[in-house]
Design a protein around this motif. Structure first.
Motif, PDB file in Angstrom:
ATOM      1  N   UNK A  49       0.799  -1.231   0.000  1.00  0.00           N
ATOM      2  CA  UNK A  49       0.000   0.000   0.000  1.00  0.00           C
ATOM      3  C   UNK A  49       0.830   1.279   0.000  1.00  0.00           C
ATOM      4  N   UNK A  50       2.140   1.153   0.231  1.00  0.00           N
ATOM      5  CA  UNK A  50       3.017   2.333   0.113  1.00  0.00           C
ATOM      6  C   UNK A  50       2.946   2.880  -1.318  1.00  0.00           C
ATOM      7  N   UNK A  51       2.573   1.999  -2.259  1.00  0.00           N
ATOM      8  CA  UNK A  51       2.497   2.389  -3.679  1.00  0.00           C
ATOM      9  C   UNK A  51       1.077   2.800  -4.077  1.00  0.00           C
ATOM     10  N   UNK A  52       0.373   3.402  -3.101  1.00  0.00           N
ATOM     11  CA  UNK A  52      -1.027   3.747  -3.312  1.00  0.00           C
ATOM     12  C   UNK A  52      -1.245   5.094  -3.994  1.00  0.00           C
ATOM     13  N   UNK A  53      -2.511   5.358  -4.300  1.00  0.00           N
ATOM     14  CA  UNK A  53      -2.900   6.539  -5.083  1.00  0.00           C
ATOM     15  C   UNK A  53      -4.008   7.320  -4.399  1.00  0.00           C
ATOM     16  N   UNK A  54      -4.264   8.486  -4.943  1.00  0.00           N
ATOM     17  CA  UNK A  54      -5.241   9.408  -4.351  1.00  0.00           C
ATOM     18  C   UNK A  54      -6.045  10.040  -5.482  1.00  0.00           C
ATOM     19  N   UNK A  55      -7.357   9.991  -5.356  1.00  0.00           N
ATOM     20  CA  UNK A  55      -8.238  10.577  -6.377  1.00  0.00           C
ATOM     21  C   UNK A  55      -9.310  11.420  -5.691  1.00  0.00           C
ATOM     22  N   UNK A  66     -10.616   9.824 -14.879  1.00  0.00           N
ATOM     23  CA  UNK A  66     -11.002   8.418 -14.646  1.00  0.00           C
ATOM     24  C   UNK A  66     -12.272   8.062 -15.417  1.00  0.00           C
ATOM     25  N   UNK A  67     -13.235   8.973 -15.343  1.00  0.00           N
ATOM     26  CA  UNK A  67     -14.585   8.659 -15.828  1.00  0.00           C
ATOM     27  C   UNK A  67     -14.867   9.364 -17.153  1.00  0.00           C
ATOM     28  N   UNK A  68     -15.097   8.575 -18.200  1.00  0.00           N
ATOM     29  CA  UNK A  68     -15.465   9.204 -19.474  1.00  0.00           C
ATOM     30  C   UNK A  68     -16.929   8.912 -19.793  1.00  0.00           C
ATOM     31  N   UNK A  69     -17.514   7.988 -19.031  1.00  0.00           N
ATOM     32  CA  UNK A  69     -18.938   7.648 -19.218  1.00  0.00           C
ATOM     33  C   UNK A  69     -19.103   6.492 -20.194  1.00  0.00           C
ATOM     34  N   UNK A  70     -20.123   5.678 -19.978  1.00  0.00           N
ATOM     35  CA  UNK A  70     -20.310   4.465 -20.798  1.00  0.00           C
ATOM     36  C   UNK A  70     -20.618   4.763 -22.260  1.00  0.00           C
ATOM     37  N   UNK A  71     -21.142   5.972 -22.558  1.00  0.00           N
ATOM     38  CA  UNK A  71     -21.493   6.273 -23.950  1.00  0.00           C
ATOM     39  C   UNK A  71     -20.397   7.036 -24.692  1.00  0.00           C
ATOM     40  N   UNK A 397      -1.886  13.765  -7.108  1.00  0.00           N
ATOM     41  CA  UNK A 397      -2.999  12.847  -7.237  1.00  0.00           C
ATOM     42  C   UNK A 397      -2.861  12.091  -8.553  1.00  0.00           C
ATOM     43  N   UNK A 398      -3.622  11.013  -8.698  1.00  0.00           N
ATOM     44  CA  UNK A 398      -3.422  10.027  -9.756  1.00  0.00           C
ATOM     45  C   UNK A 398      -3.352  10.576 -11.189  1.00  0.00           C
ATOM     46  N   UNK A 399      -4.296  11.433 -11.545  1.00  0.00           N
ATOM     47  CA  UNK A 399      -4.426  11.839 -12.953  1.00  0.00           C
ATOM     48  C   UNK A 399      -4.914  13.281 -13.031  1.00  0.00           C
ATOM     49  N   UNK A 402      -1.844  17.159  -9.335  1.00  0.00           N
ATOM     50  CA  UNK A 402      -0.528  17.622  -8.895  1.00  0.00           C
ATOM     51  C   UNK A 402       0.587  16.710  -9.436  1.00  0.00           C
ATOM     52  N   UNK A 403       0.981  15.697  -8.672  1.00  0.00           N
ATOM     53  CA  UNK A 403       2.095  14.846  -9.127  1.00  0.00           C
ATOM     54  C   UNK A 403       1.535  13.625  -9.856  1.00  0.00           C
ATOM     55  N   UNK A 404       0.910  13.861 -10.983  1.00  0.00           N
ATOM     56  CA  UNK A 404       0.109  12.799 -11.600  1.00  0.00           C
ATOM     57  C   UNK A 404       0.929  11.776 -12.372  1.00  0.00           C
ATOM     58  N   UNK A 405       0.458  10.537 -12.294  1.00  0.00           N
ATOM     59  CA  UNK A 405       1.062   9.461 -13.075  1.00  0.00           C
ATOM     60  C   UNK A 405       0.583   9.532 -14.522  1.00  0.00           C
ATOM     61  N   UNK A 406      -0.584  10.177 -14.707  1.00  0.00           N
ATOM     62  CA  UNK A 406      -1.191  10.210 -16.037  1.00  0.00           C
ATOM     63  C   UNK A 406      -1.800  11.579 -16.297  1.00  0.00           C
TER      64      UNK A 406
END
Ligand code: AHR
Length: 548
Positions: A49-55, A66-71, A397-399, A402-406
């Motif tokens: 869990x040290x390799x965890x993320x924040x959204x 994260x969310x683009x929607x199903x359509x 945060x993840x995406x 701030x320090x985003x991976x994506x």
């Protein structure tokens, strides 16, 4: 003068230039460097869990990130951005914190459950930016608990939910736990969850009890918060599964918060410690003013335009996490002799002034460079070196933040240098940390006319059977470091390395150039059980060593 606390307070109320230089090509420094790995000196298991993320529901993190929607025309898995899910699986993302951040203490979880078209629209905590599009300012609640649980399930990560302590009663905390964890068919909320697609409980184990309760999470004193913490966590139903409560910890190095909180919690008896799994600790590296100011706005630097001094200053700010962990750990030990409570570094990363957003209008979004990759490697190494004290880390945060991976926008998606560091380091998860002693001449740099120094080489090591993983950052902006690596208590049979390096410290990946900074493999020379290796300047290296 504005502090981060005031910045967040004003949010609540509603409301250098610089030379780009290219490096000379990597030249070996004449200085000797040495890494000695003490295979028999274990430092505890590195919690995955040290390799965890924040959204957080903030800017472009959830909607568009994260969310683009199903359509959507964007490739998705029932609304979740497919490229993101795939890469998070690859890096074995273990845990994801949600829905904030400051947003958490303004959020009513009931708004984000039930049929999507019946969910209310609300003003987002982060509504104040004029530049933000309406979908970021006004929360549609299209993404809520069940969408988040599905996101975690697709990746194979555990959810870590942050509950609202500032503006919802304790009853709503119990109900959220009930919605997530009560057995299939047992309660009305379990039936509602089933209608959202999951008769089986989500079994959410990690629960944050408020966020930054010294600031946006209620403006409490440590003592006031401790009383609330006891009340919110008393008799929360567990449904036969472990429930781990994470207390809102200090702002950076504020040890008085840590002590004040524990002292007050323990006023009701030692057994109160059983209800605390971890204490949150947040550390952002933001002050690049070289000691000139502590003003939250004036002290920040630029994500892309920086000189070599800024490079070291950012790393120096990040390095402060290590003494912070040690001082809080020591303070916690005064109250928790059996060492039951761990540290949870649930927000960390650099924080620059606005201006480098890949998608204009995305609040707090910044574009990570090679500097942020080295910063992130250095931080993960600090966490690894404190494996017996730190139970979890969550990069902020993840995406699209701030320090985003994506970074992502519509159908464009790119893995940043930070994302590549998480990939290189993923082998540490669950391995046994072993002591590694680094000796290298310090880097000298000019801090506005005064000489300053920074460490020459640092990192961490972990062992799994006969496989040793050594991760190393060379912070030197100009020089490579020729290094001898020896193992006490064993010998290397073979080794290989993945390296993230760039000839320009400002190098970054963009939507137009997605592979400016990508890891490459490097050969490693093993002779008589010992290794010699040249670590390039401004680099992050993951060396896999197979023991004889
Ligand atoms: O990560 C951005 C914000 O920083 C979070 O919402 C808050 O917890 C912190 O102050």
């Amino acid at each position: 003068m504005k502090t981060r606390r005031e910045f967040l307070q004003s949010t609540l109320a509603g409301t250098a230039v610089l030379c780009f230089s290219r490096f000379p090509s990597p030249a070996a420094s004449s200085a000797d460097a040495k890494i000695e790995i003490l295979l028999e000196e274990t430092q505890g298991t590195i919690s995955p869990n040290i390799y965890g993320h924040f959204t957080e529901h903030l800017g472009g993190v959830i909607y568009d990130g994260i969310w683009v929607g199903p359509n959507s025309k964007v490739a998705n898995i029932a609304g979740l951005r497919r490229d993101l899910v795939e890469h998070m699986k690859k890096i074995k993302a273990p845990v994801i914190r949600y829905p904030g951040g400051c947003f958490a203490d303004s959020y009513d979880w009931r708004d984000g459950v039930g049929p999507t078209d019946k969910r209310p629209r609300r003003t987002n905590f982060w509504f104040f930016s004029d530049q933000s599009p309406a979908k970021h300012k006004y929360e549609s609640n299209e993404f809520g608990t069940s969408e988040f649980a599905r996101f975690c399930k697709e990746i194979g990560a555990q959810p870590y939910l942050a509950a609202n302590l500032r503006s919802l009663p304790a009853e709503q905390f119990y109900r959220w736990v009930e919605y997530c964890n009560s057995p299939a068919g047992s309660t009305t909320l379990a039936d509602e969850r089933a209608k959202a697609g999951s008769p089986e409980p989500y079994n959410v184990r990690y629960w944050g009890v408020g966020n930054e309760s010294w600031g946006c999470g209620g403006n409490f004193t440590a003592q006031e918060y401790a009383v609330e913490f006891r009340r919110y966590t008393a008799w929360v139903p567990g449904y036969g599964k472990p429930v781990n409560f994470i207390a809102s910890g200090p702002n950076g190095d504020d040890v008085t918060w840590t002590k004040g909180f524990l002292e007050e919690v323990l006023r009701k008896g030692k057994e109160q410690l059983n209800s605390i799994y971890g204490m949150g600790l947040h550390h952002y590296a933001w002050n690049l003013s070289r000691g000139k100011t502590n003003d939250w706005d004036k002290g920040k630097g630029d994500a892309l335009q920086f000189d070599v001094t800024d490079w070291y200053e950012l790393l120096r700010e990040g390095q402060r996490l290590e003494p912070m962990i040690e001082s809080h750990w020591q303070a916690m030990g005064e109250f928790d002799k059996d060492r039951h409570v761990k540290l949870v570094v649930d927000e960390w990363g650099p924080w620059y002034r606005p201006g480098s957003e890949a998608t204009p209008g995305d609040l707090l979004e910044q574009t990570p460079t090679q500097r942020d990759a080295v910063f992130s490697g250095m931080t993960l190494d600090i966490l690894n070196r404190h494996a017996s004290q730190v139970a979890m880390g969550n990069c902020a945060q993840l995406i699209n933040c701030l320090n985003s991976l994506y970074l992502a926008h519509e159908d464009r998606f790119v893995i940043t240098p930070v994302g590549h560091v998480f990939d290189l380091y993923s082998g540490h998860q669950g391995a046994e940390a072993v002591r590694a002693v680094f000796s290298a001449p310090e880097v000298q740099y000019d801090r506005d006319g005064k000489p300053a120094t920074f460490f020459g080489l640092n990192g961490s090591a972990s062992l799994r059977g006969k496989d040793l993983l050594l991760t190393v950052v060379n912070p030197d902006a100009k020089d490579a470091r020729e290094t001898t690596i020896s193992l006490a208590g064993g010998a290397a049979a073979s080794a290989s390395a993945g390296v993230l390096a760039a000839s320009d410290i400002h190098a970054r990946n963009t939507f137009a150039n997605r592979e400016a900074v990508v890891p490459h493999s490097a050969e490693v020379a093993v002779r008589n059980g010992t290794i010699t290796h040249l670590f390039p300047p401004a680099s992050v290296t993951a060396m896999a060593i197979h023991l004889a």
